[in-house]
Design a protein around this motif. Structure first.
Motif: not given
Length: 92
Positions: A42-65
């Motif tokens: 799933i593509e990351v649209f935006s990240v919070g100001d305290e998130v360090e290792d993920i950036k906009k546009g990254d592809m990620v696996y998000v837990q189903t819950y």
């Protein structure tokens, strides 16, 4: 959207093909949930100001819950899901 705050990540809702057959809103929601659980990247649209290792546009696996319980937000006529940073298990 101006800024996302905290340890939150906004991801793009996986899109599914619209049916030519009219279906109820409840059935549409079920189809969306099924599409989200089958989606691996799933593509990351935006990240919070305290998130360090993920950036906009990254592809990620998000837990189903997190996808099922995350807050759904419409931005620029597209649905996004707000999930906590710690629900992201893999970053490609």
């Amino acid at each position: 959207m101006k800024n996302l705050r905290g340890k939150r990540v906004l991801v793009t809702v996986p899109e599914f093909k619209k049916s030519a057959i009219e279906i109820s809103a409840n059935d549409q929601e079920k189809m969306m949930q099924e599409a989200m659980t089958n989606r691996k990247k799933i593509e990351v649209f935006s990240v919070g100001d305290e998130v360090e290792d993920i950036k906009k546009g990254d592809m990620v696996y998000v837990q189903t819950y997190a996808l099922e319980s995350g807050e759904k937000i419409s931005i620029d006529d597209h649905m996004r899901i707000l999930v906590p940073e710690n629900s992201i298990a893999i970053v490609w």
